[in-house]
Scaffold this motif. Structure first.
Motif, PDB file in Angstrom:
ATOM      1  N   UNK A   5    -112.851  27.447 -72.567  1.00 38.95           N
ATOM      2  CA  UNK A   5    -112.674  27.106 -71.148  1.00 38.95           C
ATOM      3  C   UNK A   5    -111.397  26.306 -70.924  1.00 38.95           C
ATOM      4  N   UNK A   6    -111.131  25.353 -71.793  1.00 37.12           N
ATOM      5  CA  UNK A   6    -109.925  24.530 -71.648  1.00 37.12           C
ATOM      6  C   UNK A   6    -108.662  25.360 -71.869  1.00 37.12           C
ATOM      7  N   UNK A   7    -108.671  26.242 -72.855  1.00 39.89           N
ATOM      8  CA  UNK A   7    -107.499  27.087 -73.117  1.00 39.89           C
ATOM      9  C   UNK A   7    -107.249  28.019 -71.932  1.00 39.89           C
ATOM     10  N   UNK A   8    -108.287  28.658 -71.435  1.00 43.35           N
ATOM     11  CA  UNK A   8    -108.124  29.564 -70.301  1.00 43.35           C
ATOM     12  C   UNK A   8    -107.604  28.830 -69.064  1.00 43.35           C
ATOM     13  N   UNK A   9    -108.102  27.638 -68.825  1.00 40.45           N
ATOM     14  CA  UNK A   9    -107.634  26.845 -67.686  1.00 40.45           C
ATOM     15  C   UNK A   9    -106.174  26.451 -67.871  1.00 40.45           C
ATOM     16  N   UNK A  10    -105.806  26.081 -69.077  1.00 41.33           N
ATOM     17  CA  UNK A  10    -104.416  25.705 -69.358  1.00 41.33           C
ATOM     18  C   UNK A  10    -103.478  26.906 -69.174  1.00 41.33           C
ATOM     19  N   UNK A  11    -103.891  28.077 -69.619  1.00 42.97           N
ATOM     20  CA  UNK A  11    -103.070  29.274 -69.447  1.00 42.97           C
ATOM     21  C   UNK A  11    -102.875  29.569 -67.964  1.00 42.97           C
ATOM     22  N   UNK A  12    -103.940  29.455 -67.198  1.00 46.05           N
ATOM     23  CA  UNK A  12    -103.837  29.700 -65.754  1.00 46.05           C
ATOM     24  C   UNK A  12    -102.862  28.718 -65.103  1.00 46.05           C
ATOM     25  N   UNK A  13    -102.966  27.453 -65.465  1.00 48.39           N
ATOM     26  CA  UNK A  13    -102.063  26.441 -64.907  1.00 48.39           C
ATOM     27  C   UNK A  13    -100.614  26.711 -65.314  1.00 48.39           C
ATOM     28  N   UNK A  14    -100.398  27.130 -66.544  1.00 47.77           N
ATOM     29  CA  UNK A  14     -99.039  27.425 -67.016  1.00 47.77           C
ATOM     30  C   UNK A  14     -98.473  28.646 -66.291  1.00 47.77           C
ATOM     31  N   UNK A  15     -99.302  29.628 -66.039  1.00 46.54           N
ATOM     32  CA  UNK A  15     -98.849  30.807 -65.306  1.00 46.54           C
ATOM     33  C   UNK A  15     -98.485  30.438 -63.868  1.00 46.54           C
ATOM     34  N   UNK A  16     -99.259  29.546 -63.268  1.00 49.28           N
ATOM     35  CA  UNK A  16     -98.934  29.075 -61.927  1.00 49.28           C
ATOM     36  C   UNK A  16     -97.614  28.310 -61.933  1.00 49.28           C
ATOM     37  N   UNK A  17     -97.375  27.515 -62.977  1.00 54.46           N
ATOM     38  CA  UNK A  17     -96.119  26.794 -63.111  1.00 54.46           C
ATOM     39  C   UNK A  17     -94.962  27.778 -63.245  1.00 54.46           C
ATOM     40  N   UNK A  18     -95.138  28.827 -64.055  1.00 58.24           N
ATOM     41  CA  UNK A  18     -94.104  29.851 -64.205  1.00 58.24           C
ATOM     42  C   UNK A  18     -93.773  30.491 -62.861  1.00 58.24           C
ATOM     43  N   UNK A  19     -94.806  30.887 -62.137  1.00 58.45           N
ATOM     44  CA  UNK A  19     -94.603  31.547 -60.846  1.00 58.45           C
ATOM     45  C   UNK A  19     -93.868  30.629 -59.873  1.00 58.45           C
ATOM     46  N   UNK A  20     -94.238  29.363 -59.882  1.00 58.73           N
ATOM     47  CA  UNK A  20     -93.586  28.402 -58.991  1.00 58.73           C
ATOM     48  C   UNK A  20     -92.108  28.259 -59.344  1.00 58.73           C
ATOM     49  N   UNK A  21     -91.800  28.123 -60.629  1.00 61.91           N
ATOM     50  CA  UNK A  21     -90.410  27.956 -61.054  1.00 61.91           C
ATOM     51  C   UNK A  21     -89.587  29.220 -60.804  1.00 61.91           C
ATOM     52  N   UNK A  22     -90.169  30.369 -61.051  1.00 61.13           N
ATOM     53  CA  UNK A  22     -89.451  31.631 -60.888  1.00 61.13           C
ATOM     54  C   UNK A  22     -89.302  32.038 -59.422  1.00 61.13           C
ATOM     55  N   UNK A  23     -90.120  31.479 -58.556  1.00 59.86           N
ATOM     56  CA  UNK A  23     -90.076  31.874 -57.148  1.00 59.86           C
ATOM     57  C   UNK A  23     -88.718  31.584 -56.505  1.00 59.86           C
ATOM     58  N   UNK A  24     -87.948  30.663 -57.071  1.00 54.93           N
ATOM     59  CA  UNK A  24     -86.622  30.369 -56.514  1.00 54.93           C
ATOM     60  C   UNK A  24     -85.656  31.532 -56.709  1.00 54.93           C
ATOM     61  N   UNK A  25     -85.988  32.465 -57.585  1.00 58.26           N
ATOM     62  CA  UNK A  25     -85.127  33.613 -57.845  1.00 58.26           C
ATOM     63  C   UNK A  25     -85.390  34.773 -56.899  1.00 58.26           C
ATOM     64  N   UNK A  26     -86.516  34.735 -56.190  1.00 59.61           N
ATOM     65  CA  UNK A  26     -86.944  35.855 -55.367  1.00 59.61           C
ATOM     66  C   UNK A  26     -86.663  35.559 -53.897  1.00 59.61           C
ATOM     67  N   UNK A  27     -85.960  36.447 -53.229  1.00 59.88           N
ATOM     68  CA  UNK A  27     -85.714  36.236 -51.796  1.00 59.88           C
ATOM     69  C   UNK A  27     -87.027  36.155 -51.016  1.00 59.88           C
ATOM     70  N   UNK A  28     -87.069  35.358 -49.950  1.00 61.74           N
ATOM     71  CA  UNK A  28     -88.294  35.231 -49.146  1.00 61.74           C
ATOM     72  C   UNK A  28     -88.797  36.596 -48.683  1.00 61.74           C
ATOM     73  N   UNK A  29     -90.096  36.789 -48.800  1.00 59.58           N
ATOM     74  CA  UNK A  29     -90.723  38.027 -48.362  1.00 59.58           C
ATOM     75  C   UNK A  29     -90.779  39.121 -49.417  1.00 59.58           C
ATOM     76  N   UNK A  30     -90.014  38.974 -50.480  1.00 58.74           N
ATOM     77  CA  UNK A  30     -90.019  39.986 -51.534  1.00 58.74           C
ATOM     78  C   UNK A  30     -91.100  39.653 -52.548  1.00 58.74           C
TER      79      UNK A  30
END
Length: 98
Positions: free
Chosen positions: A67-92
């Protein structure tokens, strides 16, 4: 266009480097198990409270770690998406990124 792609690649590489040094923590069992994982999904640490180590109930400990590993992976994926979102134009939308 080629220059813009090179700039985007450079920014993506920088974000990937930053993600390697950023960590998230996740817990299970009220803090009995804690997992630390990087933004690149590499497990850095697993901490288990000795009071939950019961040789008669190994399955419970396995469930807490899972449970802890799965939760950590989910949080890390959310962090990745947040950091990478600056590369994507709005709406894309890019599958797997957001």
């Amino acid at each position: 266009m080629e220059r813009a792609m090179q700039q985007m690649q450079t920014r993506m590489n920088k974000i990937q480097e930053e993600l390697a040094s950023e960590t998230v923590d996740a817990t299970a069992g009220g803090g009995a198990v804690t997992v630390t994982i990087t933004g690149q999904l590499k497990v850095q640490a697993v901490s288990i409270d000795k009071e939950v180590v019961d040789p008669e109930d190994v399955e419970m400990l396995q469930d807490l770690v899972l449970a802890a590993v799965n939760d950590a992976v989910q949080k890390a994926q959310e962090l990745q998406a947040k950091r990478m979102s600056v590369l994507v134009p709005p709406g894309m939308k890019i599958p797997g990124l957001m």
